[in-house]
Scaffold this active site. Structure first.
Site, PDB file in Angstrom:
ATOM      1  CG  ASP A   1     -11.921   6.626 -55.817  1.00 14.90           C
ATOM      2  OD1 ASP A   1     -11.513   7.443 -54.972  1.00 14.90           O
ATOM      3  OD2 ASP A   1     -13.117   6.561 -56.169  1.00 14.90           O
ATOM      4  CD  GLU A   2     -14.167   6.827 -60.372  1.00 15.40           C
ATOM      5  OE1 GLU A   2     -14.824   6.027 -61.058  1.00 15.40           O
ATOM      6  OE2 GLU A   2     -14.706   7.721 -59.697  1.00 15.40           O
ATOM      7  CB  VAL A   3      -6.221  10.276 -59.834  1.00 17.62           C
ATOM      8  CG1 VAL A   3      -5.503  11.617 -59.702  1.00 17.62           C
ATOM      9  CG2 VAL A   3      -6.210   9.554 -58.487  1.00 17.62           C
TER      10      VAL A   3
END
Length: 606
Positions: free
Chosen positions: A273-275
């Site tokens: 997530d949230e790269v």
């Protein structure tokens, strides 16, 4: 006598004749008595047909059992080879161009990794939970990791409230070995601790799902000088550069060590997530230019590499990933990647009030992209502010009530199978942020949320169960307070944090800023120049000294309770963030008071 009551062994000869449509069989026993049985041709044919089918089924079962016994190991290995090499995971046409990893950079794994899920002496066969809707409680260990002795109290409590699994995000609390030892926290769990955690989970019927971040939120790795060269953007430790061969080699090593210590687990979560900043690094810009790709295809390329490793080395291990990056990628790209065959998306949404229709676009996309199953993720704490210390009960209850609407509407929203929900309990927003609510503080919220899911709403039955298990008299949802002494793990910390949250700052600021005698005869100027009139100072001295003594005694007890649950680094951090900013002001005032009053009214210092 009925012929069925006799023994066939006593019959010595027989004769058959037909009477009408009946075949009459006369059988003589040793006594010379003739037993007769009338059987129609149709009945005889049906009986014979059934017997022949039964014999055939028995023979087939015996043959299959024999083949399985003789060739079970070679069959397992051949099936593994078939899945890992010929499953079509990399797609047939239109695949993203794969960068070739030099052989010297590829992490070689021991042969044993291929059969990670094969039963060994003393090893329990993993339970098949595929048909069960899972309720996983998230333990975020990148902050305030509890001692195993506390988990011994918490796990039976979770099971009693309706959880059937735990999602453990270890980060630096895992006992990494060898080249990875630099990743370990000084207070990391030992290998014995990891085994004990799994034994406790098994004892209380909780499935253990380890979570290993494989793309973004890898600050605990990239903060180390040894791995800084693997950053997507050199300045930021958030995300991996997916184009450096050592990135995948490192992830293989990390995943191998974690999975090796979780041989009972049938699931693993790869985060993703949230790269942040993906596509901003020069390597990524060059890759997109050469391959005419975008950030989405680049993201999928890396995820495919991670899933390919897991599929090849750990056949049968189910995989989960957060879905937020997938939301931005087209259906065509998702379908072409083929990842839907190898991972289930976990759709997360933490807002208190939302409608099923807000989630529908994501679900429709995943169904059209080839995914067959989906997970959801709610939150019982850790999503209402990075420095939140007290859990808002109503907020998190509403979040779960909204998810119940989505679960009920799923059959009409998308042709996806619902596999489970993760009740997240974030302890930090990221590796560098401050602590959110401590786990004991969030337990009433967790109890309410779990029972809401179990009962399909916060029903009267759910309320009674929560109060009974928590040992409370009542719960005030809007005020986020509980009445009663309580009997849940860490209840002492719960009540003491409530005191800190509600009274520490208020009482100290009131004494320092609203006491007129202090403002008039013991101002910052008096304290700076070390002078004051003892007569006036004594008018407020006893009150201030008593306030200081009471809070110091309270804080000593609080520290003792925290140390029973947490390691020294967590205790120190929580005290520094939530107690010392206020208590230090009172401590400084008392220190100056004692020093100046002993001067007996001397002139001010120059």
């Amino acid at each position: 006598m009925s012929p069925f009551s006799g023994s066939c062994a006593t019959l010595v000869r027989s004769r058959t004749r037909y009477v009408g449509l009946c075949r009459v069989t006369c059988a003589w026993g040793p006594s010379g008595h003739c037993w007769t049985l009338c059987v129609s041709p149709e009945m005889a044919f049906q009986r014979s047909h059934r017997l022949n089918l039964l014999r055939l089924v028995v023979l087939l079962l015996i043959a299959l059992a024999g083949i399985k016994f003789l060739f079970r190991d070679s069959f397992t290995l051949e099936l593994h080879k078939h899945v890992s090499k010929e499953s079509g995971f990399w797609g047939d046409t239109g695949d993203i161009v794969q960068d070739v990893i030099p052989q010297s950079q590829v992490l070689e794994l021991p042969e044993a990794k291929i059969t990670a899920l094969r039963q060994e002496p003393g090893q329990q066969v993993p339970r098949d939970v595929s048909a069960t809707e899972m309720r996983l409680v998230h333990l975020d260990l990148k902050g305030a990791a509890p001692r195993v002795s506390y988990l011994e109290q918490v796990f039976p409590f979770l099971s009693q409230l309706g959880a059937n699994g735990i999602l453990i995000e270890y980060e630096d609390m895992f006992p990494f070995k060898g080249e990875l030892e630099v990743l370990r926290s000084p207070y990391a769990y030992s290998e014995e601790d990891i085994e004990r955690i799994q034994q406790l989970a098994e004892q209380h019927k909780l499935e253990v799902v380890p979570l290993v971040q494989t793309f973004g939120h890898v600050e605990f790795i990239l903060k180390h000088e040894k791995y800084q060269h693997l950053r997507e953007v050199e300045r930021f430790p958030n995300s991996f550069n997916p184009h450096v061969p050592n990135t995948l080699a490192l992830l293989r090593s990390i995943l191998a060590q974690v999975i090796e210590k979780h041989r009972r687990s049938t699931w693993i979560h790869i985060g993703a997530d949230e790269v942040f900043h993906l596509g901003e690094g020069m390597d990524s810009k060059n890759w997109m230019s050469r391959n005419k790709g975008d950030v989405g295809t680049m993201f999928l390329k890396h995820i495919k590499e991670v899933l390919g490793f897991l599929s090849a080395q750990y056949w049968g291990l189910r995989v989960l990933m957060w879905d937020d990056m997938l939301r931005k990628i087209s259906v065509g790209a998702l379908r072409e990647s083929g990842i839907a065959k190898h991972v289930s998306p976990v759709v997360w949404f933490y807002a208190p009030d939302f409608e099923a229709e807000q989630i529908e676009p994501f679900l429709t996309k995943y169904a059209e992209s080839g995914f067959e199953a989906v997970w959801f993720a709610s939150a019982f704490k850790g999503t209402t502010g990075p420095a939140q210390t007290w859990t808002p009960l109503s907020y998190h209850l509403k979040n779960h009530l909204s998810w119940l609407k989505v679960m009920q509407a799923l059959p009409r929203l998308a042709p996806l199978r619902f596999q489970g929900i993760v009740l997240t309990g974030w302890q930090r927003y990221d590796h560098y942020s401050v602590l959110c609510e401590l786990l004991p503080v969030g337990i009433p919220s967790l109890a309410i949320c779990l029972q809401t899911l179990v009962n399909g709403g916060f029903t009267e039955e759910a309320k009674r169960k929560v109060l009974d298990v928590l040992g409370l008299e009542s719960v005030q949802l809007e005020q986020s307070t509980c009445e009663g002494r309580g009997a849940f793990p860490g209840v002492e910390i719960y009540h003491m944090v409530q005191q800190v949250n509600g009274h520490l700052r208020e009482s100290i600021l009131k004494a320092l800023e609203e006491e007129s005698a202090i403002k008039g005869w013991f101002s910052p100027y008096h304290r700076k120049h070390h002078f004051g009139n003892p007569r006036n100072m004594e008018s407020f001295g006893s009150k201030v000294l008593k306030l200081h003594e009471d809070w110091e005694s309270f804080v000593r007890d609080l520290r003792a309770q925290l140390e029973r649950v947490y390691f020294p680094d967590t205790v120190e951090e929580w005290m520094e963030e939530n107690v010392n900013p206020y208590l230090d002001q009172l401590r400084d005032l008392v220190r100056d008071y004692r020093a100046i009053i002993r001067l007996n009214g001397r002139p001010k210092a120059t």
